[in-house]
Design an enzyme around this catalytic site. Structure first.
Site, PDB file in Angstrom:
ATOM      1  N   HIS A 217      15.112 -35.825  31.409  1.00  0.00           N
ATOM      2  CA  HIS A 217      15.617 -34.667  32.147  1.00  0.00           C
ATOM      3  C   HIS A 217      14.834 -34.344  33.411  1.00  0.00           C
ATOM      4  CE1 HIS A 217      17.465 -30.475  32.091  1.00  0.00           C
ATOM      5  NE2 HIS A 217      18.488 -31.299  31.938  1.00  0.00           N
ATOM      6  N   LYS A 219      13.628 -34.293  37.327  1.00  0.00           N
ATOM      7  CA  LYS A 219      14.299 -34.352  38.631  1.00  0.00           C
ATOM      8  C   LYS A 219      13.223 -34.316  39.713  1.00  0.00           C
ATOM      9  CE  LYS A 219      17.357 -31.685  36.015  1.00  0.00           C
ATOM     10  NZ  LYS A 219      17.143 -30.521  35.107  1.00  0.00           N
ATOM     11  N   ASP A 224       6.132 -42.379  49.329  1.00  0.00           N
ATOM     12  CA  ASP A 224       4.898 -43.030  49.797  1.00  0.00           C
ATOM     13  C   ASP A 224       3.643 -42.573  49.058  1.00  0.00           C
ATOM     14  OD1 ASP A 224       6.262 -44.558  51.641  1.00  0.00           O
ATOM     15  OD2 ASP A 224       5.927 -43.187  53.302  1.00  0.00           O
TER      16      ASP A 224
END
Length: 282
Positions: A217, A219, A224
């Site tokens: 779940h 996000k 870089d």
């Protein structure tokens, strides 16, 4: 008219002047228009010369200048321009050095990002008008795309759901540009209608998913290994255009390190070599 002792003296001595900055005490009046050379000492103080001394000073400077001698205004102007350029470069470097601290709130109004993608694909190329009716303004989505397009070496994505075509095109562009892209996602949601995971896999991007009953779940994205993009936003058109969501974009070594370690742990855990397709019990 008053002539200043420093108006041409600095060039004869091999160093410049800034406007009224001249040489103090370079010539001392001996009376009857005669002056004594006392040696150059840079100063912010200048003295006026009388007409008789001015002509003598000009003759002395002209004799010493030799070939290539330029006017005082040209030399001072060149020095001033160089100083302005140096200041501008210093300010630009300071702005670049400032760490990113940005919060994006959704929903974001529909917008066209073709200009952003075209500029990233061909930097410096003439802008081509997009035939789509969507406006190309500054929105939360366009800012998110710009942050992603700043990637030069790597982009690590850990996303529960990914069905936004515009963000998928952004990721594909980075992959074609040579950026190493790795994507971790949820096994159940990657198979839903509209998911962009298959498209990204087909483009050659590495994708790994979970293999247990709980949801993957997270996000977040790491650009870089220096910039963290995280929040409540699922990368879906529904969430971007309709939901109340937030995204935090930060350049903070401590936070980036924690999320990078979490990504590497999940990436290794979801290695296909570790998948179990059959129960160990027979």
């Amino acid at each position: 008219m008053i002539a200043w002792a420093g108006s041409c003296r600095p060039r004869c001595q091999g160093f410049g002047s800034w406007g009224g900055v001249g040489v103090r005490g370079r010539f001392r009046s001996l009376g009857q228009g005669r002056y004594r050379d006392l040696g150059a000492r840079p100063s912010l103080v200048c003295r006026p010369l009388l007409p008789a001394g001015r002509s003598r000073l000009r003759r002395g400077c002209a004799g010493r200048a030799g070939p290539g001698h330029e006017g005082g205004g040209g030399r001072a102007g060149a020095l001033a321009a160089a100083a302005v350029t140096a200041v501008a470069l210093a300010v630009a470097a300071w702005r670049r050095a400032r760490p990113v601290r940005e919060v994006l709130f959704f929903p974001s109004r529909p917008c066209c990002i073709e200009a952003l993608l075209a500029e990233a694909a061909e930097p410096g190329a003439p802008a081509r008008p997009c035939p789509c009716p969507l406006p190309s303004g500054d929105t939360a989505l366009s800012r998110l795309v710009r942050r992603l397009l700043s990637a030069r070496r790597s982009l690590d994505l850990c996303l529960f759901s990914f069905s936004c075509p515009q963000l998928a095109r952004t990721v594909q562009l980075l992959h074609r540009r040579g950026v190493r892209v790795r994507l971790v996602t949820d096994a159940q949601y990657m198979g839903l209608h509209g998911s962009q995971i298959g498209r990204l896999r087909h483009a050659g991007i590495q994708v790994r998913h979970d293999q247990h009953s709980g949801y993957m779940h997270h996000k977040f994205a790491i650009v870089d290994r220096r910039m963290l993009i995280t929040g409540s936003l699922n990368w879906t058109t529904q969430a971007i255009q309709s939901n109340r969501e937030n995204v935090l974009v930060v350049e903070d070594a401590e936070y980036v390190k924690a999320f990078q370690e979490e990504f590497e742990r999940i990436w290794e855990e979801y290695n296909p070599a570790n998948y179990r397709f059959f129960s160990e019990r027979h």
